[in-house]
Design an enzyme around this catalytic site. Structure first.
Site, short mmCIF file in Angstrom:
data_model
loop_
_atom_site.label_atom_id
_atom_site.label_comp_id
_atom_site.label_asym_id
_atom_site.label_seq_id
_atom_site.Cartn_x
_atom_site.Cartn_y
_atom_site.Cartn_z
N LYS A 13 -31.11 64.12 -48.53
CA LYS A 13 -30.74 65.43 -48.03
C LYS A 13 -30.73 65.25 -46.01
CE LYS A 13 -35.29 67.01 -49.03
NZ LYS A 13 -35.55 66.37 -49.35
N ARG A 88 -39.60 75.50 -49.16
CA ARG A 88 -40.24 74.31 -50.62
C ARG A 88 -41.28 74.78 -51.61
NH1 ARG A 88 -39.55 69.16 -46.81
NH2 ARG A 88 -40.61 67.67 -48.08
N ARG A 128 -36.93 52.29 -45.63
CA ARG A 128 -36.11 53.45 -44.68
C ARG A 128 -36.36 53.78 -43.03
NH1 ARG A 128 -36.49 60.05 -45.80
NH2 ARG A 128 -38.26 59.80 -45.07
N ARG A 161 -41.24 55.21 -40.42
CA ARG A 161 -42.27 56.74 -40.23
C ARG A 161 -43.22 56.76 -41.02
NH1 ARG A 161 -38.85 62.21 -43.13
NH2 ARG A 161 -40.76 62.41 -43.96
N ARG A 172 -46.54 62.47 -51.97
CA ARG A 172 -44.74 63.57 -51.61
C ARG A 172 -43.60 63.58 -52.51
NH1 ARG A 172 -42.42 59.89 -47.36
NH2 ARG A 172 -40.87 61.35 -46.73
#
Ligand code: AMP
Length: 215
Positions: A13, A88, A128, A161, A172
């Site tokens: 996203k 969300r 990531r 992160r 998540r």
């Protein structure tokens, strides 16, 4: 054009939202980035959000809605926006519709759902890297930076992160399927839902988005 980007963490996203923002020349905001900005600035909101984010849980609606509505209010002169990671939950979606109508901004035009299988999400999130300055996203395996741990755009440090650790990743993804997936029927009922396959390469997904946005 007012666009919502939905999909599980790791669906792409952020990357595709940045592309849409440049392509349509409209601002993009990620609610996760807004929270991280608050954390970096050590605000009360940032500290409150941290406890939820580190565990991979959603920050309560009341706090999230207020923060994103403030951003919309500050950007209401623009020709639209891209929202990445908001809404969300159903109450967040309803709050957005009410705020847009109250501000005479009309309705959301497209809710784009980026679908990706869970095993691909885990593989992407665990590699990531994010720029600490401009939020550009990289991936050690699929989209590495030119120089180790340094952003190609602004040469600032890249980092992993806190919530890209395996336990938080799994939480998540679970939270997404419990809280966020029901939004798909919400936007389906208003005929603005568009589904895309996010497991393809970045450029293939971008091409698909281009054709969706030109219709
Ligand atoms: P993201 O950068 O979109 O992966 O978001 C990182 C974390 O920020 C999430 O795991 C949540 O803890 C929090 N967060 C971001 N957006 C929202 C939202 N719309 N509602 C609740 N929590 C959110």
């Amino acid at each position: 054009m007012k666009i919502i980007l939905m999909g599980p963490p790791g669906a792409g996203k952020g990357t595709q939202g940045n592309w849409i923002s440049n392509y349509l020349n409209i601002p993009k905001v990620s609610s996760g980035d807004l929270f991280r900005e608050h954390q970096n600035n050590k605000t009360e909101l940032g500290q409150l959000a941290s406890s939820y984010m580190q565990k991979g849980k959603l920050v309560p609606d009341k706090i999230t809605v207020a923060m994103v509505m403030e951003w919309i209010d500050n950007n209401k002169q623009s020709e639209g926006f891209v929202l990445d990671g908001y809404p969300r939950t159903l109450p967040q979606a309803e709050a957005l519709d009410i705020a847009l109508n109250n501000n005479g901004l009309g309705n959301v035009d497209k809710a784009i759902n980026v679908d990706v299988p869970t095993e691909v999400l885990i593989s992407r999130l665990s590699g990531r890297l994010v720029c600490t300055n401009c939020n550009q996203i990289y991936n050690i395996k699929y989209a590495p930076p030119k120089n180790d741990r340094v952003c190609d755009n602004c040469t600032k440090q890249l980092q992993i992160r806190d919530d890209d650790k395996i336990e938080a990743i799994q939480k998540r993804i679970q939270v997404y399927f419990e809280s966020t997936a029901p939004l798909i029927s919400y936007y389906e009922s208003t005929n603005i839902l568009v589904e895309i396959d996010g497991s393809n390469s970045i450029s293939v997904v971008t091409e698909e988005l281009k054709s969706i946005l030109s219709n």
